[in-house]
Design an enzyme around this catalytic site. Sequence first.
Site, short mmCIF file in Angstrom:
data_model
loop_
_atom_site.label_atom_id
_atom_site.label_comp_id
_atom_site.label_asym_id
_atom_site.label_seq_id
_atom_site.Cartn_x
_atom_site.Cartn_y
_atom_site.Cartn_z
CG ASP A 12 -0.10 -3.68 -10.26
OD1 ASP A 12 -1.16 -4.03 -10.82
OD2 ASP A 12 0.99 -4.21 -10.50
CG ASP A 44 -2.04 -1.01 1.12
OD1 ASP A 44 -2.26 -1.57 0.02
OD2 ASP A 44 -2.69 -1.27 2.15
#
Length: 150
Positions: free
Chosen positions: A68, A42
Amino acid sequence: FEMEYRILRKISFRKHMQFTVGLIDLDGFKAVNDHYGHHQGDDVLQKFSRILKKASRGSDVVARLGGDEFAVILLDVDEHTAGEYDTRLRELFAASQLKQDFGVDFSMGMMIFNALPDDVAQATSAADKLMYHAKAAGKCQTTIERMAVH
């Protein structure tokens, strides 16, 4: 992202501006989560999003699509300025140490449109194909092309 796209599409008809839609995927990101954990993953995503925002102008749109994968819409950008954006983004990315610290990089596809297509899926699909072309060509690079919308 879709709401911003619809607004920019209206502007594109009135102002006859070019737009570049870019799709970005982090190369090697799964290994970050596997090796360092999701919390660190994260942090990497947040740092990359800050890099994207810093490389972009205030009038550009930057979004995380999920996982992503990120997207940008760059206003009034042609092949030359798309290349400059890619260079600026890669320089900021290199300075971030994300590659050195976590082994990640990114692949990007940038499709330049004379006007934005009817729906966001058409635009992102075209840029997505270019991003996968960049990945197939060895990753950590950008493919830029132009598409006319009638």
